[in-house]
Scaffold this active site. Structure first.
Site, PDB file in Angstrom:
ATOM      1  N   SER A   1      63.239  48.255  81.465  1.00 41.14           N
ATOM      2  CA  SER A   1      64.475  47.604  81.894  1.00 41.14           C
ATOM      3  C   SER A   1      65.125  48.561  82.869  1.00 41.14           C
ATOM      4  O   SER A   1      64.864  49.778  82.848  1.00 41.14           O
ATOM      5  CB  SER A   1      65.412  47.367  80.707  1.00 41.14           C
TER       6      SER A   1
ATOM      7  N   TYR B   1      70.905  50.344  73.153  1.00 45.33           N
ATOM      8  CA  TYR B   1      69.890  49.689  73.983  1.00 45.33           C
ATOM      9  C   TYR B   1      69.457  50.625  75.111  1.00 45.33           C
ATOM     10  O   TYR B   1      68.262  50.745  75.414  1.00 45.33           O
ATOM     11  CB  TYR B   1      70.425  48.376  74.537  1.00 45.33           C
TER      12      TYR B   1
END
Length: 258
Positions: A153, A169
């Site tokens: 990501s 995250y």
């Protein structure tokens, strides 16, 4: 493009991007080993692929043997070991591992989520990726063209920001990045390519079986589409072995969300 001789493992294959990637690889003829946290989710994707093949006039017996469904809780080491062992009973090699599964966690600040949310996010994203790769590595090393693909990501890029992603995250994604960088150096001499993708938020919710899939806008001013990310993966794994694409980084249309 043709993947009829490739055996591909995809985690997080029960929904969204993992499901779309499974349908894409199935259409290219790959043999698929699909994992999701619940067996029912993996089986739904498997059955969709089998039904689609049947509707296209495929060989029912062959198609039944080329798509397999498994449960794999990426936050549970015992579940990962059981999954890898089950794959090993079905095949003597894995050509492509796609580490796609990981928990998303949003939150405005560190105190906004529970301790259990933090632990599960780190376990499924960072630890889960490491343990899946570790437990499937013997099968990857049995291939003559092994590729490990990890959906990281933009949150794994140093200095990147995201408007709603929780700190846990970010930590999970930075863990994935550190792991894949080290793994690439370790495994390159053994012929294993380690390919990481660092996309911003992209349009991953479209149904690959619906008409809207082919109508997805993909112009210069449109958000990154799941199809474009899939195309990058497909391109990378089909290159000759001297072509080592280590990572894909994507420009975001919206810097505040990158």
């Amino acid at each position: 493009m043709n993947l009829t001789d490739r055996r591909v493992v995809i985690t997080g294959a029960g929904r969204d991007f993992g499901r779309a990637l499974a349908h894409h690889f199935a259409a290219l003829g790959a043999e698929l080993f699909l994992a999701a946290r619940s067996l029912e989710a993996a089986e739904r994707t498997r059955d969709e692929i089998r039904d689609r093949d049947r509707d296209r006039g495929g060989d029912r017996d062959r198609d039944r043997d080329r798509v397999h469904a498994f449960a794999c809780d990426l936050a549970d080491p015992a579940s990962i070991r059981a999954f890898a062992a089950a794959v090993g009973r079905r095949t003597d090699r894995v050509d492509v591992l796609v580490n796609n599964g990981a928990r998303w966690l949003a939150g405005p600040d560190l105190l906004s989520v529970s301790d259990e949310d933090v632990a599960d996010t780190l376990a499924s994203g960072s630890t889960g990726t490491i343990l899946v790769t570790k437990n499937l590595l013997p099968l990857l090393l049995a291939s003559d063209r092994p590729d490990v693909v990890t959906m990281v990501s933009v949150c794994g890029v140093p200095g990147a920001s995201h408007p709603v992603a929780h700190e846990a995250y970010f930590a999970a994604k930075h863990g994935q990045r550190g792991f894949t960088e080290a793994l690439s150096r370790r495994l390159r001499p053994q012929g294993v390519r380690v390919i990481s993708l660092f996309p911003p938020d992209f349009d991953s919710g479209r149904d690959p079986l619906s008409p809207e899939w082919d109508a997805t806008p993909r112009g210069a001013q449109d958000p990154l589409a799941a199809q474009s990310v899939i195309d990058c993966i497909t391109f990378a794994i089909q290159q000759p072995r001297d072509c080592y694409i280590n990572a894909f980084h994507f420009e975001s249309l919206h810097p505040s969300a990158s």
